[in-house]
Design a protein around this motif. Structure first.
Motif, PDB file in Angstrom:
ATOM      1  N   MET A 258     -12.578  -8.788  -5.867  1.00 43.88           N
ATOM      2  CA  MET A 258     -11.227  -9.285  -5.607  1.00 43.88           C
ATOM      3  C   MET A 258     -10.184  -8.421  -6.311  1.00 43.88           C
ATOM      4  N   GLN A 259     -10.418  -8.153  -7.576  1.00 42.39           N
ATOM      5  CA  GLN A 259      -9.489  -7.331  -8.339  1.00 42.39           C
ATOM      6  C   GLN A 259      -9.446  -5.910  -7.795  1.00 42.39           C
ATOM      7  N   GLN A 260     -10.618  -5.399  -7.390  1.00 45.99           N
ATOM      8  CA  GLN A 260     -10.664  -4.047  -6.854  1.00 45.99           C
ATOM      9  C   GLN A 260      -9.887  -3.949  -5.538  1.00 45.99           C
ATOM     10  N   ARG A 261      -9.973  -4.981  -4.714  1.00 44.80           N
ATOM     11  CA  ARG A 261      -9.234  -4.965  -3.458  1.00 44.80           C
ATOM     12  C   ARG A 261      -7.728  -5.012  -3.707  1.00 44.80           C
ATOM     13  N   GLU A 262      -7.305  -5.789  -4.683  1.00 44.72           N
ATOM     14  CA  GLU A 262      -5.886  -5.849  -5.017  1.00 44.72           C
ATOM     15  C   GLU A 262      -5.385  -4.508  -5.547  1.00 44.72           C
ATOM     16  N   GLU A 263      -6.219  -3.825  -6.313  1.00 43.08           N
ATOM     17  CA  GLU A 263      -5.820  -2.509  -6.828  1.00 43.08           C
ATOM     18  C   GLU A 263      -5.662  -1.505  -5.682  1.00 43.08           C
ATOM     19  N   LYS A 264      -6.577  -1.551  -4.715  1.00 46.74           N
ATOM     20  CA  LYS A 264      -6.462  -0.651  -3.564  1.00 46.74           C
ATOM     21  C   LYS A 264      -5.213  -0.981  -2.734  1.00 46.74           C
ATOM     22  N   GLN A 265      -4.946  -2.258  -2.553  1.00 44.36           N
ATOM     23  CA  GLN A 265      -3.761  -2.654  -1.798  1.00 44.36           C
ATOM     24  C   GLN A 265      -2.485  -2.227  -2.518  1.00 44.36           C
ATOM     25  N   LEU A 266      -2.497  -2.355  -3.836  1.00 47.46           N
ATOM     26  CA  LEU A 266      -1.339  -1.919  -4.610  1.00 47.46           C
ATOM     27  C   LEU A 266      -1.155  -0.407  -4.511  1.00 47.46           C
ATOM     28  N   GLU A 267      -2.248   0.330  -4.579  1.00 47.57           N
ATOM     29  CA  GLU A 267      -2.158   1.789  -4.484  1.00 47.57           C
ATOM     30  C   GLU A 267      -1.655   2.224  -3.109  1.00 47.57           C
ATOM     31  N   ALA A 268      -2.137   1.571  -2.058  1.00 54.88           N
ATOM     32  CA  ALA A 268      -1.674   1.911  -0.714  1.00 54.88           C
ATOM     33  C   ALA A 268      -0.194   1.578  -0.545  1.00 54.88           C
ATOM     34  N   SER A 269       0.240   0.460  -1.091  1.00 52.52           N
ATOM     35  CA  SER A 269       1.650   0.084  -0.995  1.00 52.52           C
ATOM     36  C   SER A 269       2.535   1.063  -1.753  1.00 52.52           C
ATOM     37  N   VAL A 270       2.061   1.501  -2.906  1.00 49.63           N
ATOM     38  CA  VAL A 270       2.844   2.474  -3.688  1.00 49.63           C
ATOM     39  C   VAL A 270       2.934   3.800  -2.937  1.00 49.63           C
ATOM     40  N   ASP A 271       1.838   4.249  -2.345  1.00 50.76           N
ATOM     41  CA  ASP A 271       1.873   5.508  -1.584  1.00 50.76           C
ATOM     42  C   ASP A 271       2.826   5.414  -0.395  1.00 50.76           C
ATOM     43  N   LEU A 272       2.788   4.284   0.307  1.00 50.77           N
ATOM     44  CA  LEU A 272       3.690   4.108   1.449  1.00 50.77           C
ATOM     45  C   LEU A 272       5.146   4.052   0.994  1.00 50.77           C
ATOM     46  N   LEU A 273       5.387   3.389  -0.126  1.00 54.33           N
ATOM     47  CA  LEU A 273       6.751   3.325  -0.648  1.00 54.33           C
ATOM     48  C   LEU A 273       7.243   4.706  -1.078  1.00 54.33           C
ATOM     49  N   ILE A 274       6.373   5.486  -1.688  1.00 53.51           N
ATOM     50  CA  ILE A 274       6.749   6.851  -2.093  1.00 53.51           C
ATOM     51  C   ILE A 274       7.088   7.691  -0.863  1.00 53.51           C
ATOM     52  N   SER A 275       6.316   7.521   0.213  1.00 55.64           N
ATOM     53  CA  SER A 275       6.589   8.267   1.438  1.00 55.64           C
ATOM     54  C   SER A 275       7.945   7.888   2.030  1.00 55.64           C
ATOM     55  N   ARG A 276       8.253   6.597   2.065  1.00 57.36           N
ATOM     56  CA  ARG A 276       9.545   6.160   2.597  1.00 57.36           C
ATOM     57  C   ARG A 276      10.697   6.670   1.740  1.00 57.36           C
ATOM     58  N   VAL A 277      10.516   6.624   0.439  1.00 54.57           N
ATOM     59  CA  VAL A 277      11.566   7.116  -0.461  1.00 54.57           C
ATOM     60  C   VAL A 277      11.755   8.625  -0.289  1.00 54.57           C
ATOM     61  N   ALA A 278      10.676   9.356  -0.038  1.00 56.59           N
ATOM     62  CA  ALA A 278      10.794  10.803   0.193  1.00 56.59           C
ATOM     63  C   ALA A 278      11.607  11.088   1.452  1.00 56.59           C
ATOM     64  N   HIS A 279      11.388  10.311   2.516  1.00 62.25           N
ATOM     65  CA  HIS A 279      12.191  10.470   3.739  1.00 62.25           C
ATOM     66  C   HIS A 279      13.675  10.184   3.467  1.00 62.25           C
ATOM     67  N   LEU A 280      13.921   9.145   2.705  1.00 66.62           N
ATOM     68  CA  LEU A 280      15.302   8.811   2.363  1.00 66.62           C
ATOM     69  C   LEU A 280      15.934   9.918   1.524  1.00 66.62           C
ATOM     70  N   LYS A 281      15.172  10.460   0.599  1.00 62.04           N
ATOM     71  CA  LYS A 281      15.695  11.532  -0.246  1.00 62.04           C
ATOM     72  C   LYS A 281      16.023  12.772   0.583  1.00 62.04           C
TER      73      LYS A 281
END
Length: 252
Positions: free
Chosen positions: A1-24
């Motif tokens: 359960m904890q491992q799945r949450e960590e993967k979901q958090l990592e994927a969300s952070v990567d997607l957020l970084i990508s969106r912020v890069a487009h905005l930048k």
């Protein structure tokens, strides 16, 4: 359960970084146009850039509000190592904006509350708002709304509507002088105001024979109603003398 949450958090952070890069990138291109292409930059292009930035901000907000995105507020960032030395990897990740991760840099970049100066200003504003009575506050709100409404009305209405007097003056002001127009028509049609002096003909005393081949005097008769009172005479003879060939500037 904890491992799945960590993967979901990592994927969300990567997607957020990508969106912020487009905005930048969009902001970088827009600022470059404003600084280097402002002379030929059209207003529709400016609106398009604003719309692009606004759309990307809305996309980031939707991403943060998504149910599948974990709440970043519950995550805590703890610096594991602080060093006054330069970190090339950190400088590369931050595009040379943060070359070191020291005790001086950490409070600014990991701050979760405003600066102390900003907090003090907010406290002062809150205290002033608390001292203001409801009636005075409502009066100030109405005054501000009235000023904003007048400003919006002036911006939305055309310039002619804002300045009707100048617009009426521009429309009623003639582009010609009526007196000059009547004088010109009278001179062309009836010879009014022209000189009545008739140059002497070839046989007049004191005049020698004219040069052979030169132009002679011509009489132009302008017909009119005869015998009618208050009108022009029956005929007006106007002598028109053309410049002789000897007087031409190229024949002198």
């Amino acid at each position: 359960m904890q491992q799945r949450e960590e993967k979901q958090l990592e994927a969300s952070v990567d997607l957020l970084i990508s969106r912020v890069a487009h905005l930048k990138n969009a902001l970088h291109n827009f600022i470059y146009k404003l600084e280097n292409e402002f002379e030929r930059l059209a207003w529709p292009s400016v609106l398009d850039n604003f719309a692009l930035v606004s759309g990307q901000l809305n996309t980031i907000n939707k991403l943060l509000r998504n149910e599948k995105t974990p709440s970043f507020r519950n995550q805590v960032i703890i610096p594991l190592e602080l060093s006054p030395d330069r970190d090339d990897e950190l400088a590369k990740l931050t595009e040379q904006r943060v070359p070191v991760f020291s005790h001086e840099i950490v409070p600014d970049h990991l701050r979760t509350k405003p600066d102390p100066e900003v907090e003090e200003m907010e406290k002062q504003l809150s205290a002033e708002a608390a001292r203001l009575g409801p009636e005075a506050a409502q009066k100030q709100i109405q005054t501000l709304n009235k000023l904003c409404s007048n400003l919006l009305e002036k911006l939305n209405n055309p310039r002619e509507d804002r300045d009707p007097e100048s617009s009426a003056i521009r429309q009623s002001k003639p582009s010609f002088n009526p007196a000059d127009t009547l004088a010109l028509v009278g001179a062309v049609a009836f010879g009014k105001g022209l000189s009545k002096c008739r140059p002497p003909g070839p046989g007049a005393p004191g005049q020698g024979p004219m040069m052979g081949g030169g132009p002679t005097l011509q009489q132009v008769t302008i017909g009119g109603a005869s015998g009618q009172p208050g009108k022009m005479p029956s005929s007006i003879k106007t002598n028109i003398k053309s410049a002789s060939g000897s007087m031409h500037p190229y024949n002198r």
